[in-house]
Design a protein around this motif. Sequence first.
Motif, PDB file in Angstrom:
ATOM      1  N   GLU A 171      32.657  50.780  72.556  1.00  0.00           N
ATOM      2  CA  GLU A 171      33.961  51.413  72.955  1.00  0.00           C
ATOM      3  C   GLU A 171      34.846  50.173  72.600  1.00  0.00           C
ATOM      4  OE1 GLU A 171      31.588  53.468  76.421  1.00  0.00           O
ATOM      5  OE2 GLU A 171      32.913  51.706  76.805  1.00  0.00           O
ATOM      6  N   GLU A 172      35.735  50.120  71.239  1.00  0.00           N
ATOM      7  CA  GLU A 172      36.458  49.241  71.033  1.00  0.00           C
ATOM      8  C   GLU A 172      37.743  49.447  71.758  1.00  0.00           C
ATOM      9  OE1 GLU A 172      36.035  47.165  66.850  1.00  0.00           O
ATOM     10  OE2 GLU A 172      35.976  49.229  66.752  1.00  0.00           O
ATOM     11  N   ILE A 173      38.411  48.638  72.716  1.00  0.00           N
ATOM     12  CA  ILE A 173      39.751  48.961  73.613  1.00  0.00           C
ATOM     13  C   ILE A 173      40.572  47.753  73.160  1.00  0.00           C
ATOM     14  CG2 ILE A 173      40.531  49.184  75.856  1.00  0.00           C
ATOM     15  CD1 ILE A 173      37.210  49.399  76.573  1.00  0.00           C
ATOM     16  N   LYS A 195      40.711  46.564  83.793  1.00  0.00           N
ATOM     17  CA  LYS A 195      39.647  46.533  82.679  1.00  0.00           C
ATOM     18  C   LYS A 195      38.299  47.094  83.248  1.00  0.00           C
ATOM     19  CE  LYS A 195      39.939  42.275  79.657  1.00  0.00           C
ATOM     20  NZ  LYS A 195      39.492  41.110  78.995  1.00  0.00           N
ATOM     21  N   GLU A 196      38.022  46.890  84.447  1.00  0.00           N
ATOM     22  CA  GLU A 196      36.901  47.843  84.944  1.00  0.00           C
ATOM     23  C   GLU A 196      37.245  49.569  85.128  1.00  0.00           C
ATOM     24  OE1 GLU A 196      36.245  45.948  88.825  1.00  0.00           O
ATOM     25  OE2 GLU A 196      35.333  44.272  88.134  1.00  0.00           O
ATOM     26  N   THR A 199      37.064  50.667  81.647  1.00  0.00           N
ATOM     27  CA  THR A 199      35.685  50.734  81.310  1.00  0.00           C
ATOM     28  C   THR A 199      35.132  51.920  81.824  1.00  0.00           C
ATOM     29  OG1 THR A 199      35.556  48.327  80.873  1.00  0.00           O
ATOM     30  CG2 THR A 199      33.359  49.474  81.322  1.00  0.00           C
ATOM     31  N   GLU A 202      36.144  54.933  79.805  1.00  0.00           N
ATOM     32  CA  GLU A 202      35.437  55.137  78.554  1.00  0.00           C
ATOM     33  C   GLU A 202      34.122  55.302  78.493  1.00  0.00           C
ATOM     34  OE1 GLU A 202      37.039  54.424  75.273  1.00  0.00           O
ATOM     35  OE2 GLU A 202      38.665  55.072  76.760  1.00  0.00           O
ATOM     36  N   ASN A 203      33.379  54.782  79.688  1.00  0.00           N
ATOM     37  CA  ASN A 203      31.811  55.203  79.611  1.00  0.00           C
ATOM     38  C   ASN A 203      31.876  56.572  80.184  1.00  0.00           C
ATOM     39  OD1 ASN A 203      31.338  52.622  79.122  1.00  0.00           O
ATOM     40  ND2 ASN A 203      30.801  51.955  81.405  1.00  0.00           N
ATOM     41  N   GLN A 226      28.673  49.586  75.399  1.00  0.00           N
ATOM     42  CA  GLN A 226      29.431  48.558  75.437  1.00  0.00           C
ATOM     43  C   GLN A 226      30.648  48.331  75.144  1.00  0.00           C
ATOM     44  OE1 GLN A 226      27.431  45.435  75.737  1.00  0.00           O
ATOM     45  NE2 GLN A 226      29.470  45.028  75.898  1.00  0.00           N
ATOM     46  N   PRO A 227      31.593  48.490  76.225  1.00  0.00           N
ATOM     47  CA  PRO A 227      33.007  48.146  75.992  1.00  0.00           C
ATOM     48  C   PRO A 227      33.358  46.589  75.411  1.00  0.00           C
ATOM     49  CG  PRO A 227      32.595  48.199  78.236  1.00  0.00           C
ATOM     50  CD  PRO A 227      31.127  48.678  77.557  1.00  0.00           C
ATOM     51  N   PHE A 229      37.003  44.475  74.742  1.00  0.00           N
ATOM     52  CA  PHE A 229      38.447  44.448  74.298  1.00  0.00           C
ATOM     53  C   PHE A 229      38.613  43.453  73.188  1.00  0.00           C
ATOM     54  CE2 PHE A 229      37.732  46.049  78.513  1.00  0.00           C
ATOM     55  CZ  PHE A 229      38.599  46.825  78.821  1.00  0.00           C
TER      56      PHE A 229
END
Length: 282
Positions: A171-173, A195-196, A199, A202-203, A226-227, A229
């Motif tokens: 997951e590209e953020i 960020k958490e 994540t 996204e998960n 796998q996130p 950033f």
Amino acid sequence: MSLKPFKSIGIGVAFSPNLKANLFEAARLSVFFDAKLFLIHVGEPSDDKTNTLHDFLTSFEKDHLNFEIVFKTGNPVDVILSTSEEKKIDLLILGAVQRERFLKYYVGSIARKITRQANCSILLLIKPSVVRSPCQHIVVNGLKDPKTENTITAAFYVANQLNAKKITIVEEINEDQITVKVDDDKSLRRATIIKERITLRENSRIKEIISHIPKEHTIDRNIKLQPIFGQKGYSIGHYAQISRADLLIMNAPTKMTFWDRLFPHDIEHILTELPTDVLILQ
């Protein structure tokens, strides 16, 4: 998305030192995906060329390989694109070129033009081999995009057909989603919390996509979320390289304008320096 996304596979055939390796890779994939294989040669037909291609593929007779040879003269890019349309090819296989003195691969000018213009999925091979190299680890993009669910679903289908046991969904953020400027411990904690949260969000989105995939394609697979950033395209390419992935699967770009090519992003980062074999899905 169809549970069988690749019913026909095409490959441009040049009578070069890589011919046998390219043919074997294409034939194996056609057998794995139960697809018809089209061998596209830009040039005049001849008995010698036809016999050479048949001789190379005799070892796949036992697998009931279904293939057709297409001879067509003209500009290589136009011939391959028009034949792909005429034969309704779902997956087009193209070879990448190794850079001099470096173990890096880039898409040659003809393959790059085809990749940007094709209306079908593209597989870029960096090291075709007569002897199969097992596909064990697949990395696939999980970015938030309308095409992503189909891409992830297709990635699990490919993993099932190739017997790859590990799939990592990256997951590209974009960093700009972190709105806090980090300049002390307090702002660092705030940025970490943001960020958490991103994540977790996204998960959750990816797990929802996976829940719709047929169980026979997800069972007994090592699935990792796998996130990352960072910059889209570059981040996933770098991850695929350091994790020694055997295949990277990406969404096809929605548009490819002059400005997209001038300022590389997303798929252009991948085309500039291939980290491994790359499958770009339409």
